[in-house]
Motif scaffolding. Structure first.
Motif, PDB file in Angstrom:
ATOM      1  N   GLU A 105      -1.009  22.774  -5.846  1.00 54.89           N
ATOM      2  CA  GLU A 105      -2.027  23.805  -6.092  1.00 54.89           C
ATOM      3  C   GLU A 105      -2.637  24.396  -4.825  1.00 54.89           C
ATOM      4  OE1 GLU A 105      -2.456  25.059  -8.980  1.00 54.89           O
ATOM      5  OE2 GLU A 105      -1.325  23.596 -10.124  1.00 54.89           O
ATOM      6  N   THR A 106      -2.486  23.719  -3.695  1.00 58.29           N
ATOM      7  CA  THR A 106      -3.097  24.226  -2.462  1.00 58.29           C
ATOM      8  C   THR A 106      -2.081  24.181  -1.317  1.00 58.29           C
ATOM      9  OG1 THR A 106      -3.857  22.078  -1.656  1.00 58.29           O
ATOM     10  CG2 THR A 106      -5.337  23.247  -3.163  1.00 58.29           C
ATOM     11  N   TYR A 107      -2.369  24.920  -0.254  1.00 68.67           N
ATOM     12  CA  TYR A 107      -1.482  24.887   0.911  1.00 68.67           C
ATOM     13  C   TYR A 107      -1.525  23.526   1.601  1.00 68.67           C
ATOM     14  CZ  TYR A 107       0.550  29.451   0.982  1.00 68.67           C
ATOM     15  OH  TYR A 107       1.323  30.549   0.669  1.00 68.67           O
ATOM     16  N   GLU A 108      -2.681  22.838   1.508  1.00 71.35           N
ATOM     17  CA  GLU A 108      -2.771  21.492   2.093  1.00 71.35           C
ATOM     18  C   GLU A 108      -1.779  20.563   1.396  1.00 71.35           C
ATOM     19  OE1 GLU A 108      -6.057  23.803   3.210  1.00 71.35           O
ATOM     20  OE2 GLU A 108      -5.494  23.317   1.159  1.00 71.35           O
ATOM     21  N   GLU A 109      -1.724  20.655   0.051  1.00 76.68           N
ATOM     22  CA  GLU A 109      -0.787  19.823  -0.707  1.00 76.68           C
ATOM     23  C   GLU A 109       0.662  20.191  -0.382  1.00 76.68           C
ATOM     24  OE1 GLU A 109      -3.539  18.819  -4.632  1.00 76.68           O
ATOM     25  OE2 GLU A 109      -2.044  20.420  -4.740  1.00 76.68           O
ATOM     26  N   TYR A 110       0.912  21.485  -0.234  1.00 77.60           N
ATOM     27  CA  TYR A 110       2.259  21.943   0.138  1.00 77.60           C
ATOM     28  C   TYR A 110       2.656  21.326   1.486  1.00 77.60           C
ATOM     29  CZ  TYR A 110       5.393  25.177   2.646  1.00 77.60           C
ATOM     30  OH  TYR A 110       6.377  25.708   3.433  1.00 77.60           O
ATOM     31  N   TYR A 147       0.967  26.700  -8.149  1.00 76.88           N
ATOM     32  CA  TYR A 147       0.364  27.996  -7.843  1.00 76.88           C
ATOM     33  C   TYR A 147      -0.256  28.072  -6.460  1.00 76.88           C
ATOM     34  CZ  TYR A 147       1.859  29.602 -12.234  1.00 76.88           C
ATOM     35  OH  TYR A 147       2.678  29.996 -13.260  1.00 76.88           O
ATOM     36  N   PHE A 148       0.184  27.165  -5.550  1.00 75.48           N
ATOM     37  CA  PHE A 148      -0.317  27.229  -4.174  1.00 75.48           C
ATOM     38  C   PHE A 148       0.019  28.568  -3.536  1.00 75.48           C
ATOM     39  CE2 PHE A 148       4.049  26.050  -3.538  1.00 75.48           C
ATOM     40  CZ  PHE A 148       4.403  26.576  -2.312  1.00 75.48           C
ATOM     41  N   PHE A 149       1.149  29.161  -3.935  1.00 76.29           N
ATOM     42  CA  PHE A 149       1.585  30.405  -3.293  1.00 76.29           C
ATOM     43  C   PHE A 149       0.726  31.589  -3.720  1.00 76.29           C
ATOM     44  CE2 PHE A 149       3.893  30.200  -7.270  1.00 76.29           C
ATOM     45  CZ  PHE A 149       3.754  31.485  -7.763  1.00 76.29           C
ATOM     46  N   SER A 150      -0.045  31.437  -4.820  1.00 79.64           N
ATOM     47  CA  SER A 150      -0.856  32.584  -5.262  1.00 79.64           C
ATOM     48  C   SER A 150      -2.333  32.380  -4.918  1.00 79.64           C
ATOM     49  CB  SER A 150      -0.688  32.831  -6.760  1.00 79.64           C
ATOM     50  OG  SER A 150      -1.178  31.746  -7.504  1.00 79.64           O
ATOM     51  N   LYS A 151      -2.582  31.487  -3.969  1.00 84.52           N
ATOM     52  CA  LYS A 151      -3.946  31.291  -3.481  1.00 84.52           C
ATOM     53  C   LYS A 151      -3.957  31.507  -1.973  1.00 84.52           C
ATOM     54  CE  LYS A 151      -5.054  28.024  -7.121  1.00 84.52           C
ATOM     55  NZ  LYS A 151      -5.353  26.644  -7.493  1.00 84.52           N
ATOM     56  N   PRO A 152      -5.094  31.931  -1.402  1.00 82.13           N
ATOM     57  CA  PRO A 152      -5.127  32.187   0.046  1.00 82.13           C
ATOM     58  C   PRO A 152      -4.744  30.951   0.843  1.00 82.13           C
ATOM     59  CG  PRO A 152      -7.110  33.017  -1.008  1.00 82.13           C
ATOM     60  CD  PRO A 152      -6.374  32.228  -2.049  1.00 82.13           C
ATOM     61  N   GLU A 153      -3.958  31.169   1.893  1.00 80.85           N
ATOM     62  CA  GLU A 153      -3.530  30.058   2.752  1.00 80.85           C
ATOM     63  C   GLU A 153      -4.698  29.564   3.584  1.00 80.85           C
ATOM     64  OE1 GLU A 153       0.210  29.076   5.714  1.00 80.85           O
ATOM     65  OE2 GLU A 153       0.099  30.973   4.660  1.00 80.85           O
ATOM     66  N   MET A 154      -5.457  30.487   4.131  1.00 82.96           N
ATOM     67  CA  MET A 154      -6.668  30.129   4.880  1.00 82.96           C
ATOM     68  C   MET A 154      -7.553  31.366   4.913  1.00 82.96           C
ATOM     69  SD  MET A 154      -5.079  30.010   8.684  1.00 82.96           S
ATOM     70  CE  MET A 154      -3.896  31.234   9.238  1.00 82.96           C
ATOM     71  N   ILE A 155      -8.840  31.147   4.998  1.00 85.27           N
ATOM     72  CA  ILE A 155      -9.761  32.286   5.022  1.00 85.27           C
ATOM     73  C   ILE A 155     -10.044  32.624   6.477  1.00 85.27           C
ATOM     74  CG2 ILE A 155     -12.047  33.098   4.334  1.00 85.27           C
ATOM     75  CD1 ILE A 155     -10.056  32.601   2.006  1.00 85.27           C
ATOM     76  N   ASP A 160       7.990  35.251  -0.975  1.00 83.52           N
ATOM     77  CA  ASP A 160       8.491  36.422  -1.700  1.00 83.52           C
ATOM     78  C   ASP A 160       8.003  36.444  -3.146  1.00 83.52           C
ATOM     79  OD1 ASP A 160      10.003  34.242  -2.466  1.00 83.52           O
ATOM     80  OD2 ASP A 160      11.947  35.192  -2.160  1.00 83.52           O
ATOM     81  N   SER A 161       7.654  35.262  -3.682  1.00 85.44           N
ATOM     82  CA  SER A 161       7.140  35.199  -5.060  1.00 85.44           C
ATOM     83  C   SER A 161       5.910  36.070  -5.232  1.00 85.44           C
ATOM     84  CB  SER A 161       6.732  33.764  -5.409  1.00 85.44           C
ATOM     85  OG  SER A 161       7.729  32.865  -5.079  1.00 85.44           O
ATOM     86  N   LEU A 162       5.084  36.146  -4.194  1.00 87.47           N
ATOM     87  CA  LEU A 162       3.836  36.899  -4.315  1.00 87.47           C
ATOM     88  C   LEU A 162       4.085  38.375  -4.583  1.00 87.47           C
ATOM     89  CD1 LEU A 162       1.280  35.653  -1.639  1.00 87.47           C
ATOM     90  CD2 LEU A 162       1.046  35.618  -4.109  1.00 87.47           C
ATOM     91  N   TYR A 176      -0.718  33.915 -19.546  1.00 84.74           N
ATOM     92  CA  TYR A 176       0.663  33.954 -20.062  1.00 84.74           C
ATOM     93  C   TYR A 176       1.652  33.521 -18.986  1.00 84.74           C
ATOM     94  CZ  TYR A 176       4.748  35.573 -22.647  1.00 84.74           C
ATOM     95  OH  TYR A 176       5.954  35.619 -23.313  1.00 84.74           O
ATOM     96  N   GLU A 177       1.483  34.085 -17.799  1.00 83.60           N
ATOM     97  CA  GLU A 177       2.440  33.797 -16.712  1.00 83.60           C
ATOM     98  C   GLU A 177       2.398  32.312 -16.339  1.00 83.60           C
ATOM     99  OE1 GLU A 177       0.307  34.448 -12.418  1.00 83.60           O
ATOM    100  OE2 GLU A 177       0.998  36.234 -13.452  1.00 83.60           O
ATOM    101  N   GLN A 178       1.239  31.665 -16.520  1.00 80.72           N
ATOM    102  CA  GLN A 178       1.105  30.244 -16.189  1.00 80.72           C
ATOM    103  C   GLN A 178       1.375  29.347 -17.390  1.00 80.72           C
ATOM    104  OE1 GLN A 178      -2.700  29.711 -14.221  1.00 80.72           O
ATOM    105  NE2 GLN A 178      -2.125  31.039 -12.528  1.00 80.72           N
ATOM    106  N   ALA A 179       1.844  29.948 -18.495  1.00 84.12           N
ATOM    107  CA  ALA A 179       2.176  29.213 -19.726  1.00 84.12           C
ATOM    108  C   ALA A 179       0.963  28.488 -20.305  1.00 84.12           C
ATOM    109  CB  ALA A 179       3.335  28.242 -19.490  1.00 84.12           C
TER     110      ALA A 179
END
Length: 403
Positions: free
Chosen positions: A166-171, A185-193, A283-285, A363-366
């Motif tokens: 869920e986060t870039y830290e976890e990735y 959904y880590f890729f659809s959240k900001p990597e860092m502010i 590229d998913s974004l 929907y996209e996240q089921a």
């Protein structure tokens, strides 16, 4: 009448490139198979979706599909092409002799087999020679614990996939632990502010987005904006000339705009807007932003409301700007010229546009229950929602395939 539908969740490699999609099925209002045997339901869903819309839109990507026990025993996966299918053995399957025999057959037939939501146990050891991918839900098996198991299989051909990242830290932690693939959904959240000035070219693109949301489009204003940016001008002429269909080469912006027409112009501007936000993003974004935009637009077209399809399109497209620009969404939106209704939908999740976006994301996240609740509130039927997702998926795929 019953409808079945499917959402796709991207699976990314270490470089955050999409290598495939898990196809998440829903069948009936309770997400169960009450009327038919599980293997028949799975077959029908696969036939409806894997071999039609979503098979076409997988392109060169893999389709990861969950198979219940009975489907595996009956070798249902063999109905589908082995080159684009990853057979996921559901976590509730029992490791019986019967299952082992079926897995051996699928392996010998050339299928890629994955163990889904794997919990390490001795009972599965004899299956491992036939397994290509093991998926760990990092909410159930922490990364550190998964890493110990992965170390014990060093030297084998098995690759590992981290789910619910869920986060870039976890990735980053999963990557350091040796995982090869990532889902969540880590890729659809900001990597860092960080504070970063929006460049003039991007602001011009946003203004263009505002113009293409108008009905009808003011081609003179669009032409003025395009001429402000050399890169944009070049991209437009390249896009028009490479799209083909014109016997003579396009020489002027006015000629290009007239030739493109409103629909293709909207396609062009939306693609440039998303792609110009930031180059080093997954590229998913890009695909997700465009898919959301189109689905929001299609839904608004079917509702009897004052909000315009163009506004809905921008709402969907801008819903990922925080991730593309690594800035809080309200900060980004205060820097760009879009109308208040879209801002309200994006920041406060309010109004019709906010509801439509929330439904599209659910929907996209089921998250089927959330999608159904909002769908009922908007007085949209189940079939309409499923169809808009399929149509938006095809549209996004075609758009991203443009030269």
């Amino acid at each position: 009448m019953k409808f079945s539908y499917v959402a796709r969740q991207p699976i990314l490699d270490i470089d955050k490139k999409t290598i495939g999609y898990e196809l998440l099925f829903r069948d009936g209002p309770k997400n169960t198979f009450p009327e038919v045997e599980p293997e028949l339901a799975t077959s029908r869903l696969l036939s409806d979706h894997f071999l039609s819309t979503h098979y076409n839109t997988l392109g060169d990507k893999l389709g990861f599909v969950n198979f219940p026990y009975a489907s595996l025993i009956n070798l249902v996966p063999t109905l589908f092409p082995k080159d684009s299918l990853v057979v996921e053995v559901l976590e509730d399957c029992q490791p019986t002799d019967e299952l082992l025999h079926s897995i051996e057959k699928l392996f010998q037939a050339g299928y890629t087999i994955a163990l889904d939501d794997f919990i390490p146990s001795k009972a599965w050891k004899r299956f491992l020679p036939y397994i290509s991918i093991i998926k760990f839900d990092i909410r159930l098996v922490p990364i550190a614990k998964a890493s110990m198991f992965m170390s014990s299989l060093k030297g084998t051909k098995i690759e590992f996939l981290a789910e619910k990242v869920e986060t870039y830290e976890e990735y980053q932690q999963a990557k350091d632990a040796g995982f090869h693939y990532f889902q969540g959904y880590f890729f659809s959240k900001p990597e860092m502010i960080q504070t970063r000035a929006l460049n003039p070219a991007f602001l011009t693109t946003i203004q263009l987005c505002k113009e293409i949301a108008q009905e009808p489009i003011d081609f003179k204003e669009v032409e003025r904006l395009i001429t402000l940016d050399v890169t944009l001008s070049y991209k437009l002429l390249t896009y028009v000339n490479s799209a083909g269909g014109s016997s003579t080469k396009i020489r002027s912006f006015h000629q290009a705009l007239v030739y493109l027409g409103e629909q293709k112009l909207r396609k062009f501007v939306s693609l440039v807007a998303v792609a110009s936000a930031k180059e080093d993003k997954p590229d998913s974004l890009y695909g997700l932003a465009i898919l959301r935009a189109r689905q929001c637009e299609l839904i608004i077209e079917q509702l009897n409301v004052k909000e315009e399809p163009g506004q809905a399109f921008l709402t969907g497209m801008f819903s990922l700007l925080d991730s593309l620009l690594d800035q809080p969404l309200d900060q980004v939106l205060n820097s760009v010229p879009i109308d208040e209704e879209i801002k309200r939908a994006l920041i406060e999740k309010k109004g019709v546009l906010g509801a439509v976006l929330a439904m599209v994301v659910a929907y996209e996240q089921a998250r089927w229950d959330d999608a159904t609740r909002i769908r009922n509130r908007l007085k949209l039927n189940e079939e309409q929602l499923g169809k808009t997702y399929d149509q938006a998926t095809i549209w996004a795929q075609e758009l991203l395939a443009q030269p």
